[in-house]
Design an enzyme around this catalytic site. Structure first.
Site, PDB file in Angstrom:
ATOM      1  N   THR A  95     109.871  -9.273  62.829  1.00 17.79           N
ATOM      2  CA  THR A  95     109.046  -8.662  63.865  1.00 17.79           C
ATOM      3  C   THR A  95     107.767  -9.448  64.108  1.00 17.79           C
ATOM      4  O   THR A  95     107.510  -9.931  65.221  1.00 17.79           O
ATOM      5  CB  THR A  95     108.709  -7.204  63.503  1.00 17.79           C
ATOM      6  N   ASP A 151     109.081  -3.941  71.938  1.00 17.40           N
ATOM      7  CA  ASP A 151     107.977  -4.278  71.028  1.00 17.40           C
ATOM      8  C   ASP A 151     107.112  -5.411  71.579  1.00 17.40           C
ATOM      9  O   ASP A 151     106.889  -6.428  70.911  1.00 17.40           O
ATOM     10  CB  ASP A 151     108.512  -4.643  69.641  1.00 17.40           C
ATOM     11  N   ASP A 178     109.452   1.059  72.738  1.00 13.67           N
ATOM     12  CA  ASP A 178     108.348   1.000  71.766  1.00 13.67           C
ATOM     13  C   ASP A 178     107.408  -0.165  72.056  1.00 13.67           C
ATOM     14  O   ASP A 178     106.952  -0.850  71.133  1.00 13.67           O
ATOM     15  CB  ASP A 178     108.888   0.868  70.343  1.00 13.67           C
ATOM     16  N   ARG A 240     107.102   7.999  70.505  1.00 12.45           N
ATOM     17  CA  ARG A 240     107.761   8.597  69.353  1.00 12.45           C
ATOM     18  C   ARG A 240     107.032   8.119  68.096  1.00 12.45           C
ATOM     19  O   ARG A 240     106.348   7.086  68.107  1.00 12.45           O
ATOM     20  CB  ARG A 240     109.239   8.234  69.319  1.00 12.45           C
ATOM     21  N   TRP A 242     106.401   6.396  64.670  1.00 14.66           N
ATOM     22  CA  TRP A 242     106.960   5.355  63.807  1.00 14.66           C
ATOM     23  C   TRP A 242     106.394   5.512  62.404  1.00 14.66           C
ATOM     24  O   TRP A 242     105.175   5.536  62.201  1.00 14.66           O
ATOM     25  CB  TRP A 242     106.620   3.977  64.372  1.00 14.66           C
TER      26      TRP A 242
END
Length: 326
Positions: A95, A151, A178, A240, A242
């Site tokens: 990531t 992301d 997200d 949402r 995380w």
């Protein structure tokens, strides 16, 4: 190679004894790559401005923690004239490793340019692909674009007990799943938040995935911003919760305040994630308008008495009284 000057930055506040260098792809500057200019910045500097001439700069950029007070400034006629881009997916690089630009140094500034990760999900498969990783404190983005899909913008900190603050002003952030996420504290002031369509009639993604540490009262504030999309009506979630690695102390805090919400926002705009209920997070709205705005049992609202404690200045002040708002 460089020059010293005293100036007033367009994002507010004095800049003294700054060193200014120029990056240009055609060799007309001091450097031909942004990373080379960053490498030349002194450790612990008090002001180092990198003026980037119009062009597309492909390749990753890393600003390590020692290189404080670095400014990246596009000197084109608009923020689309300077593009820093790479196409690294998290499926290959992890990531954070996928980030086109990774900032670990405090007091970072960026103005009038674009950060992008152009990894092609349609061609290569779904993957996180970060355009900008802000893993620092007191960062300011003014008139920038941050472009990606899943992301796009990571707001992170060195540890769960560390607070990292960012002020993002009159900018544009784009993505689908997200695409604004992390445990950092950030204010999006008069910024356009654009959700890309994934071609679904019911779920075209999630604007936020906050992982705010439970001891931090301030996570993500969207203030007088505009949420736009070409996606189907009522098909995009505001967010949402995380919980990285199942961390029970990650209790996301997100507030959409005085924003204009497009028709793409669902009537039930918050949803669960990885077994964690959104109702256990700190999600709320206040005085929003637009086709996507509503008040119902699935949309917690900040009260009028709470509102004075959830302003841009409150989110950003910290223990040092930081106030970049202008």
């Amino acid at each position: 190679m460089s020059l010293a000057l005293t100036a007033v930055a367009s994002y507010g506040g004095p800049v003294s004894a700054a060193t200014v260098v120029t990056v240009a792809t055609d060799g007309s500057g001091n450097f031909t790559t942004v990373q080379a200019a960053v490498n030349a910045a002194p450790a612990g500097g008090s002001g180092y401005e990198i003026d980037v001439k119009p062009g597309t700069y492909r390749g990753t950029v890393s600003i390590p923690s020692a290189k404080t007070h670095v400014t990246l400034k596009g000197v084109g006629s608009g923020r689309d004239q300077v593009v820093i881009v790479e196409n690294h997916p998290a499926s290959t690089y992890g990531t954070q490793g996928s980030a086109t630009v990774a900032v670990s140094a405090n007091d970072f500034r960026a103005e009038n340019l674009t950060f992008a990760n152009d990894y092609d999900e349609a061609k290569n498969g779904s993957s996180q692909a970060v355009a900008l990783d802000l893993n620092a404190d007191r960062a300011v983005l003014n008139n920038v674009r941050v472009l990606g899909n899943q992301d796009t913008l990571l707001l992170w900190t060195a540890g769960t007990g560390t607070v990292g603050r960012s002020y993002i002003r009159k900018s544009y952030v784009e993505g689908d799943v997200d695409f604004i996420f992390g445990r950092g504290t950030a204010v999006f002031d008069r910024t356009e938040i654009h959700s890309l369509s994934r071609g679904s009639s019911t779920n075209n993604g999630y604007v936020t995935a906050a992982a705010t540490t439970d001891t931090n009262p301030y996570g993500l504030l969207f203030y007088r911003s505009t949420l736009t999309s070409d996606a189907q009506a009522k098909s995009v979630y505001l967010g949402r919760p995380w919980h990285p690695s199942g961390d029970a102390h990650a209790v996301g805090q997100v507030l959409f305040r005085e924003c204009t919400l497009g028709a793409h926002i669902r009537d039930d705009p918050w949803t669960d994630m990885s077994g964690f209920s959104w109702r256990s997070a700190r999600f709320s709205e206040y005085a929003n308008t637009g086709a996507g705005a509503a008040v119902n049992a699935n949309r917690p609202q900040l009260s009028a008495s709470q509102a004075p404690s959830y302003t841009p200045n409150a989110y950003l002040a910290g223990s040092d009284g930081w106030n970049p708002v202008f």
